[in-house]
Design an enzyme around this catalytic site. Structure first.
Site, mmCIF file in Angstrom:
data_model
loop_
_atom_site.group_PDB
_atom_site.id
_atom_site.type_symbol
_atom_site.label_atom_id
_atom_site.label_comp_id
_atom_site.label_asym_id
_atom_site.label_seq_id
_atom_site.Cartn_x
_atom_site.Cartn_y
_atom_site.Cartn_z
ATOM 1 N N PRO A 104 0.838 -1.206 0.000
ATOM 2 C CA PRO A 104 0.000 0.000 0.000
ATOM 3 C C PRO A 104 0.868 1.249 0.000
ATOM 4 O O PRO A 104 1.879 1.299 0.716
ATOM 5 C CB PRO A 104 -0.833 -0.113 1.280
ATOM 6 N N SER A 112 6.960 1.582 0.493
ATOM 7 C CA SER A 112 6.639 1.449 -0.939
ATOM 8 C C SER A 112 7.570 2.277 -1.821
ATOM 9 O O SER A 112 7.949 1.833 -2.902
ATOM 10 C CB SER A 112 5.175 1.788 -1.226
ATOM 11 N N ASP A 116 15.014 2.541 5.081
ATOM 12 C CA ASP A 116 14.062 1.733 4.294
ATOM 13 C C ASP A 116 14.802 0.965 3.210
ATOM 14 O O ASP A 116 14.647 -0.253 3.066
ATOM 15 C CB ASP A 116 13.015 2.633 3.607
#
Ligand code: MEV
Length: 313
Positions: A96, A103, A147
């Site tokens: 999502p 993402s 990330d």
């Protein structure tokens, strides 16, 4: 149309240290294999086109949300000595978007992998990090790199900006429930507002960052020694500290409260906050199923289970 290149990347979950990691404090993040992005490259006889959540059509006409990806594709094509012509980039994702699950880093990683695969050029970890960092800088201005590093390594990491990372040897008999509030979290805005808060009130924010650092270091030990109760308490305290830095919101608060009142050992937001996802720690899959049903009945748009026993170390 046959694809001639493919790249895959997973999501990530920040267990501890979001936001404080931007200030050089340590963070702990886990790869999240249950959500994935797959990018396929097809040959065409037109200028570069793209199909994705945000845009279907010419790369040149992509909206601002794809600005980083557009730049990334152009830079990688230059590196690969290819013209800006003759490929279609197809991005399929069940990560999502803007929910703190990585993402934006995942799409960059999958895009770079797919282009190198298409033109049959070896992609070292160093090159991958270099290119992904360029796209992340465009997305987030000054990202910590957490990330991207978690996703490219595929391991549970103890990470510190500029100092590097080490793999955590997890021995945990517990499960995380991940719940999506359905609200987009704006990481870039949240990061810049925390910065403003820190600049305006250093005497308030510095002790919060210091305590987050201490908790994160403790959590590394808890993870290595199966200290489930202590891990839960540290997660909840980290959430309260993040809330003091204004990165929580109504729905995250509701889910954290609901989890703690219904048997979770700890709960916190994960990622940039202000929407996005929260994580709750429970003892086993049965408890995870119960909590996940409850969160869904109270507005979670998706939930996942993350069995901490299954992490590759
Ligand atoms: C975003 O996933 C995590 C933040 O700490 C930002 C960063 O690390 O760059 C909020």
């Amino acid at each position: 149309m046959n694809n001639f290149g493919q790249g895959i990347a997973t999501g990530k979950i920040i267990l501890m240290g979001e936001h404080s990691v931007v200030y050089g404090k340590p963070a702990i993040a886990l790869p999240f294999n249950q959500v994935q992005i797959s990018v396929k490259i097809y040959k065409t006889d037109r200028p570069i086109t793209i199909s994705s959540y945000y845009h279907n059509g010419l790369l040149d006409e992509a909206p601002k949300e794809l600005f980083g990806i557009k730049q990334l594709i152009q830079i990688v094509m230059v590196y690969l000595k290819q013209p800006f012509f003759g490929i279609h980039v197809d991005i399929e994702s069940n990560v999502p978007v803007q929910r703190g699950l990585g993402s934006s880093a995942a799409v960059s990683i999958a895009v770079v992998r797919s282009l190198f695969d298409a033109f049959d050029v070896e992609l070292t970890q160093e090159k991958l990090n270099y290119f992904v960092d360029i796209a992340e800088q465009i997305h987030h201005e000054n990202p910590s790199g957490l990330d991207a590093m978690t996703i490219t390594s595929g391991k549970a990491l103890f990470f510190q900006k500029d100092l590097g990372q080490s793999v955590i040897s997890l021995k945990m008999d517990a499960v995380l429930v991940v719940a999506d509030t359905g609200k987009k979290g704006l990481t870039k805005e949240a990061v810049s507002e925390v910065r403003k808060l820190w600049q305006d009130n250093p005497t308030v924010v510095n002790p919060i960052l210091d305590r987050l650092e201490e908790l994160t270091k403790n959590v590394k030990n808890f993870l290595e020694n199966n200290e489930v109760i202590r891990l839960g308490l540290a997660m909840t305290e980290a959430h309260q500290l993040l809330k003091l830095m204004n990165v929580s919101d109504e729905k995250l608060e509701k889910f954290v409260d609901l989890s703690l009142k219904n048997g979770a050992l700890g709960a916190k937001l994960t990622g940039g906050g202000r929407g996005g996802c929260m994580i709750a720690l429970v003892k086993n899959i049965d408890d995870a199923i119960k909590l996940s049903d409850l969160l869904r009945n109270n507005g979670a748009v998706s939930t996942w289970f993350y069995d901490l026993k299954e992490i590759i170390t």
